[in-house]
Design an enzyme around this catalytic site. Structure first.
Site, PDB file in Angstrom:
ATOM      1  N   GLU A   1     -78.097 -46.305 -47.254  1.00  0.00           N
ATOM      2  CA  GLU A   1     -77.974 -45.541 -48.420  1.00  0.00           C
ATOM      3  C   GLU A   1     -78.620 -43.989 -48.302  1.00  0.00           C
ATOM      4  OE1 GLU A   1     -79.555 -45.592 -52.929  1.00  0.00           O
ATOM      5  OE2 GLU A   1     -80.680 -46.669 -51.522  1.00  0.00           O
TER       6      GLU A   1
ATOM      7  N   CYS B   1     -77.903 -50.283 -53.462  1.00  0.00           N
ATOM      8  CA  CYS B   1     -79.556 -50.607 -53.598  1.00  0.00           C
ATOM      9  C   CYS B   1     -79.818 -51.273 -54.952  1.00  0.00           C
ATOM     10  CB  CYS B   1     -80.250 -49.237 -53.247  1.00  0.00           C
ATOM     11  SG  CYS B   1     -82.064 -49.680 -52.732  1.00  0.00           S
TER      12      CYS B   1
ATOM     13  N   LYS C   1     -73.489 -44.265 -57.458  1.00  0.00           N
ATOM     14  CA  LYS C   1     -74.513 -45.180 -57.841  1.00  0.00           C
ATOM     15  C   LYS C   1     -74.592 -45.341 -59.386  1.00  0.00           C
ATOM     16  CE  LYS C   1     -79.106 -46.889 -56.450  1.00  0.00           C
ATOM     17  NZ  LYS C   1     -80.138 -46.263 -55.668  1.00  0.00           N
TER      18      LYS C   1
END
Length: 263
Positions: free
Chosen positions: A44, A147, A113
């Site tokens: 990431e 994540c 995200k």
């Protein structure tokens, strides 16, 4: 295609130094190609790290530089690239964004995200995405989250119910929470009966130490590959035929009671 050779590029990210990080990514792609990997995967925010206060100067405008360089690398080395995620400036906002390219350099997927992590102040600087990610890797249906997304099983279930067999997870997951990282990923693999390829960074930034422990898990949650806390690239072969076998034995997706889950 039943077998897929996956390379995990567990890298140390230079804080606020995109040019330096691009050079490292290019070297990792070349190394993965030398080992005949079908796809190479990155962590990431590898272009900037969590230099959130500097995004106005550092974020890739509309992702153009990242897309150009990853596309050229994929085409040059004839390898799929799961581009982890990078900081992107678009529409007067900043996004934590994944790009995926096939082995001819064509863009397959863009994902922003969805769940922003408050403990690292992500939501104070970046905007949340609104769309799912779906793409194929040599005919294998895949998806990705980023994540903190793995703490939301309903999101991954929705992605997997759409047909995904392979879940990619790039991360900057601090070492203090490594036990949660490994357990959450195993749970997501088991409940979705999917392979999980999770790529975490190593090293440190001004606020955190990152412990690596990048993983490849089979649909039963077994570790096929587990890295330590050092920068490295490792390759593992996964057998996609296991998915039909496991889903046939325990038909989780067929037995869901969706009528009871949502209002």
């Amino acid at each position: 295609m039943t077998k897929l050779k996956v390379a995990l590029a567990q890298m140390d990210i230079a804080f606020g130094a995109p040019a330096q990080n691009f050079e490292k990514v290019a070297a990792f792609v070349a190394q993965a190609a030398e080992q005949h990997a079908d796809i190479v995967a990155f962590p990431e925010m590898w272009n900037t790290g969590y230099a959130l206060k500097q995004l106005g100067q550092l974020a890739d405008v509309n992702g153009l530089e990242t897309q150009k360089k990853l596309s050229q690398l994929a085409k040059t080395y004839h390898i799929y690239i799961f581009g982890g995620s990078v900081a992107v400036a678009a529409d007067q906002k900043f996004y934590n964004t994944t790009y995926v390219f096939d082995n001819e350099g064509q863009l397959l997927s863009t994902y922003q995200k969805v769940h922003l992590f408050g403990l690292m102040h992500e939501g104070d600087f970046m905007a949340a995405g609104q769309q799912a990610s779906h793409f194929d890797v040599l005919g294998v249906p895949a998806t990705n989250v980023i994540c903190y997304d793995i703490r939301f099983p309903e999101w991954l279930r929705k992605l997997s119910a759409a047909g995904s067999q392979l879940i990619f997870v790039p991360a900057e997951w601090p070492s203090v929470r490594t036990p949660q990282w490994t357990r959450l990923l195993a749970a997501r693999a088991i409940e979705n009966q999917s392979f999980v390829v999770a790529i975490n960074r190593v090293g440190q930034d001004p606020d955190n130490v990152f412990g690596g422990h990048s993983l490849v898990l089979d649909p039963l949650g077994n570790e096929l590959l587990c890295l330590d806390d050092q920068e490295q690239l490792q390759v593992v072969t996964i057998d996609l035929a296991e998915i039909d076998k496991i889903r046939g034995e325990i038909p989780v997706f067929e037995d869901r009671r969706v009528d009871l889950y949502y209002d």
